[in-house]
Motif scaffolding. Structure first.
Motif, short mmCIF file in Angstrom:
data_model
loop_
_atom_site.label_atom_id
_atom_site.label_comp_id
_atom_site.label_asym_id
_atom_site.label_seq_id
_atom_site.Cartn_x
_atom_site.Cartn_y
_atom_site.Cartn_z
N GLY A 248 5.17 6.15 2.49
CA GLY A 248 5.64 5.79 3.83
C GLY A 248 7.10 6.04 4.11
O GLY A 248 7.69 5.36 4.95
N GLN A 249 7.72 7.01 3.46
CA GLN A 249 9.10 7.36 3.83
C GLN A 249 9.09 8.02 5.20
O GLN A 249 8.44 9.04 5.39
N THR A 250 9.83 7.44 6.13
CA THR A 250 9.77 7.88 7.53
C THR A 250 11.03 8.62 7.94
O THR A 250 12.16 8.16 7.67
N TYR A 251 10.82 9.77 8.57
CA TYR A 251 11.94 10.57 9.09
C TYR A 251 11.64 10.90 10.55
O TYR A 251 10.56 11.40 10.86
N VAL A 252 12.60 10.61 11.43
CA VAL A 252 12.45 10.92 12.85
C VAL A 252 13.57 11.87 13.25
O VAL A 252 14.75 11.59 13.01
N ASP A 287 10.13 14.25 16.63
CA ASP A 287 9.19 14.58 15.54
C ASP A 287 9.33 13.52 14.46
O ASP A 287 10.42 13.32 13.91
N LYS A 288 8.21 12.89 14.14
CA LYS A 288 8.23 11.86 13.10
C LYS A 288 7.35 12.30 11.93
O LYS A 288 6.18 12.64 12.12
N ASN A 289 7.90 12.32 10.74
CA ASN A 289 7.17 12.62 9.52
C ASN A 289 7.18 11.40 8.62
O ASN A 289 8.24 10.82 8.36
N ARG A 345 2.80 8.74 23.65
CA ARG A 345 3.66 7.67 23.16
C ARG A 345 3.65 7.68 21.63
O ARG A 345 2.73 8.18 21.00
N GLU A 346 4.67 7.17 21.07
CA GLU A 346 4.77 7.13 19.60
C GLU A 346 3.57 6.40 19.01
O GLU A 346 3.18 5.32 19.45
#
Length: 378
Positions: A248-252, A287-289, A345-346
């Protein structure tokens, strides 16, 4: 025209028939006596009065018979441990020649009494089985897995040659179990209660693979529970552990685009004529990864001396992606696709347990390929 076509067809058909029904003369000239006999017999079955086949058959048969008898005598005089198999094959060929001629009435006129060596064939099979059986005993007495595997195949050949010879079935079984490599697969350890269910599912996939493995019959996999219940002493232990994993490492990432479109109707004159102009908008795309990855350590160790036989580090990664957008300015500057993104939406990513499971899928594929590649020819 129809008659010409039919004539051509029959000429073509005749060539095919002639090509398929040779008399065996060419094979005789090349020294292929068995093939010469077979072709001559086939021709005489279809055309009993064929003069060329009638001339070829007696000569080809006598030469074939003498050739096989010569090879039999040479084999008997050799020191080859398995010479009786060569002798057996020659007797089989002689008897096949006799069967071919006996199936052709026209051939029996030319070769009235083709001999068959039934007892000799039976004796050679018996002697061949004895040789394979004794070879198997020698290999089995070496007391190692490689020799036991060779012994198994020797007993198997003896079994095929002489099914009821001595205790060949029991010896074959003894050799098999002496040759088998028993591998105990230890359960995967996941040091987190949060991911226990996902780890259990990964373990179930591994259990199904080892239970269905059949590429090498001399390798048997056991779970720890099976080994304990069956009191199995393993030869090797296969352990699987996650050295490290991150879920769950999140990058936006935001991208801003300045957009304009020319020649857009922005109004009309008093005369109701359209007025064209340029419209502008600022589009922000997000962009969310969400990245999840891990490293599985696969280690195969010798049970007796604890030495590592093979070790592999197998990585796996899964990235969940989402994107959406918003804008400022005139929406007429946007394309249909850009407008569609602004309506999104996100989204929430899958739960951590699902992300854990996803990054183990590529690990599983690499793992089973590695295990198969190692043990298939072990």
């Amino acid at each position: 025209m129809k008659n010409i076509s039919r004539l051509r067809y029959f000429i073509y058909l005749s060539f095919i028939i002639i090509a398929g029904c040779t008399t065996g003369k060419k094979a005789l000239q090349k020294g292929d006596y068995d093939a010469s006999v077979a072709k001559a017999v086939s021709r005489l079955q279809n055309s009993p009065k064929n003069s060329e086949a009638m001339e070829v058959l007696p000569t080809a048969y006598n030469l074939a018979l003498q050739d096989h008898l010569r090879k039999i005598e040479e084999a008997k005089a050799s020191n080859d441990l398995f010479r009786w198999e060569a002798i057996m094959y020659e007797y089989q060929k002689i008897n096949q020649l006799a069967d071919d001629i006996n199936s052709c009435p026209a051939c029996l006129i030319l070769v009235p009494t083709p001999p068959k060596f039934v007892k000799e064939l039976s004796d050679s099979k018996y002697n061949a089985a004895v040789a394979r059986y004794n070879s198997g005993l020698e290999y089995l007495n070496d007391n190692n897995k490689l020799s036991a595997k060779k012994a198994y195949y020797e007993f198997e050949k003896a079994q095929n040659l002489q099914p009821n010879y001595k205790d060949v079935k029991a010896k074959m079984d003894d050799a098999y179990w002496a040759a088998v490599t028993r591998v105990v697969v230890q359960p995967i350890m996941v040091n987190s209660n949060l991911y226990k269910l996902s780890g259990d599912y990964f373990q179930q996939q591994i259990d199904q693979f080892i239970a269905s493995y059949s590429r090498n019959k001399f390798v048997i996999f056991y779970s720890e529970e099976q080994a304990t219940n069956q009191k199995i002493i393993p030869d090797q232990v296969l352990s699987l552990n996650f050295d490290d994993f991150v879920v769950g490492q999140t990058y936006v990432k935001e991208r801003v685009e300045k957009i304009k479109r020319d020649s857009v109707v922005i109004g009309e004159t008093r005369e109701k004529k359209p007025v064209y102009g340029t419209v502008r908008a600022t589009l922000s795309i997000f962009d969310k990864n969400v990245s999840s990855s891990g490293l599985l350590d696969m280690t195969i160790s010798d049970w007796h001396d604890q030495k590592i036989i093979r070790q592999q580090k197998i990585p796996g990664t899964y990235i969940w992606r989402d994107s959406w957008a918003n804008y400022k300015g005139d929406d007429r500057a946007l394309t249909k696709q850009q407008m569609a993104m602004t309506r999104r939406r996100e989204s929430l990513p899958p739960p951590p347990t699902a992300l854990f499971l996803e990054f183990t899928k590529p690990i599983y594929n690499q793992l089973v390929n590695d295990i198969s590649g190692f043990y298939n020819n072990y």
